[in-house]
Design an enzyme around this catalytic site. Structure first.
Site, short mmCIF file in Angstrom:
data_model
loop_
_atom_site.label_atom_id
_atom_site.label_comp_id
_atom_site.label_asym_id
_atom_site.label_seq_id
_atom_site.Cartn_x
_atom_site.Cartn_y
_atom_site.Cartn_z
N GLY A 175 50.62 142.53 152.89
CA GLY A 175 51.60 143.49 152.41
C GLY A 175 53.01 142.96 152.62
O GLY A 175 53.26 142.15 153.51
N CYS A 176 53.94 143.44 151.81
CA CYS A 176 55.30 142.90 151.88
C CYS A 176 55.94 143.16 153.25
O CYS A 176 56.41 142.22 153.91
CB CYS A 176 56.16 143.45 150.75
SG CYS A 176 56.22 145.25 150.64
N HIS A 177 55.96 144.42 153.70
CA HIS A 177 56.54 144.70 155.02
C HIS A 177 55.74 144.02 156.13
O HIS A 177 56.31 143.47 157.06
CB HIS A 177 56.53 146.22 155.28
CG HIS A 177 57.35 147.02 154.34
ND1 HIS A 177 58.72 147.04 154.36
CD2 HIS A 177 56.96 147.85 153.33
CE1 HIS A 177 59.16 147.86 153.41
NE2 HIS A 177 58.11 148.36 152.78
N ALA A 178 54.42 144.07 156.00
CA ALA A 178 53.56 143.51 157.04
C ALA A 178 53.78 142.02 157.22
O ALA A 178 53.67 141.50 158.34
CB ALA A 178 52.09 143.78 156.70
N TYR A 215 63.07 137.44 153.40
CA TYR A 215 62.32 136.87 152.28
C TYR A 215 62.46 137.83 151.10
O TYR A 215 63.23 138.80 151.16
CB TYR A 215 60.85 136.67 152.65
CG TYR A 215 60.17 137.86 153.30
CD1 TYR A 215 59.24 138.63 152.62
CD2 TYR A 215 60.45 138.21 154.63
CE1 TYR A 215 58.60 139.71 153.22
CE2 TYR A 215 59.82 139.28 155.24
CZ TYR A 215 58.91 140.04 154.53
OH TYR A 215 58.29 141.11 155.13
#
Length: 309
Positions: free
Chosen positions: A114-117, A280
């Protein structure tokens, strides 16, 4: 030449993957016409004829797509949340260790982080792996992200002429502390507790900045801020994920790597209160860029092939 199918190619992540792959001459893309791209039988046929199938779908649809597979040679790279904590699936963040890399390379089932993860795990996993903090440590994390992470509906809301004035400022969400990335944040790092997690969507298209705070008292005896910097320097020194000291005159912009597929790991603060930061693009290393990197590993290609570093 390997055949690649993108199931869900009209979505934000699927489109970015398509843009990267359509320029390559080492693969052949299987493309369904507009009137067939949601047809069950056509999708099933495409998935089973592909060497690698990307799933850029909601969770339930991704599970359905996997159930369609009858060809035991098809490799699946799933960008949804559906399989990220499944033990039989490889977790697609190769920079964490050689074990992660080898599982990606040899697996038929790969879950893109996942993006946040991605940022949280990149920061915390090495601290657990090297016994810098205890697994029982209770952490707090906040994450700034561009609105593209919300998909087509949110993009349309932010880009409409008559948009709500509340969209002009950053908005915190996940207020009930049940965000769908929390399970993988806990499982992949090895923590015993989910962190307090505050995601914040802001009025810019893409980019991401994830920050985790660490108190000196949370570090194992003898460990310091300089030890953390050295740990990250040794672990993250590739073209895609790299430790840097790159603040912009005392500021950290969440759009620093907008449009890129790389990630910067940074450490600031002092001996008492330490700030760990990953920057990122939520659509790059946080989604489609990571998916294409996984494809490159599966194909035995240069990991940066087709990526914008």
């Amino acid at each position: 030449m390997k055949k690649i199918f993108i199931d869900g190619s009209a979505g934000t992540t699927g489109l970015r993957i398509y843009e990267r792959l359509s320029q390559r001459d080492d693969i052949e893309l299987i493309i369904l016409s507009e009137d067939k791209r949601k047809d069950f039988d056509e999708r099933k046929k495409a998935i089973n004829s592909a060497d690698v199938a990307f799933l850029c779908l909601p969770d339930d649809a991704a599970r359905e797509a996997v159930s369609m597979i009858e060809n035991d040679t098809t490799v699946v790279i799933d960008t949804s949340t559906a399989h990220r904590t499944e033990p039989d699936w490889a977790y697609g963040f190769r920079e964490l260790s050689d074990d992660f890399y080898n599982k990606i390379k040899n697996s038929k089932r790969i879950a893109v982080p996942g993006c946040h993860a991605s940022g949280f795990i990149a920061l915390v996993y090495p601290l657990i792996e090297n016994d810098f903090i205890d697994k029982d440590t209770c952490l707090v994390c906040h994450s700034l992200t561009g609105y593209s992470g919300g998909g087509k509906k949110m993009i349309a809301e932010y880009e409409s002429e008559g948009r709500d004035i509340l969209l002009d400022g950053p908005r915190q969400y996940g207020l009930t502390q049940t965000h769908k990335h929390l399970k993988e944040m806990k499982k992949i790092t090895g923590l015993n507790n989910e962190p307090i997690f505050s995601p914040i969507v802001a009025p810019f298209y893409s980019g991401m900045e994830v920050t985790v705070g660490i108190f000196k008292k949370d570090l194992k005896k003898g460990k310091t801020i300089e030890d953390i910097k050295e740990l990250y320097k040794k672990k993250y020194n590739s073209q895609i994920v790299k430790y840097v000291e790159d603040a912009e005159e005392g500021f950290l912009s969440s759009v620093k790597l907008q449009g890129k597929d790389s990630m910067q790991i940074e450490v600031y603060g002092n001996e008492d209160r330490i700030i760990l930061t990953a920057r990122y693009d939520n659509l790059g290393k946080g989604a489609s860029g990571a998916a294409v990197q996984c494809l490159n590993i599966v194909l035995g290609a240069e990991e940066t092939y087709g990526l914008d570093i």
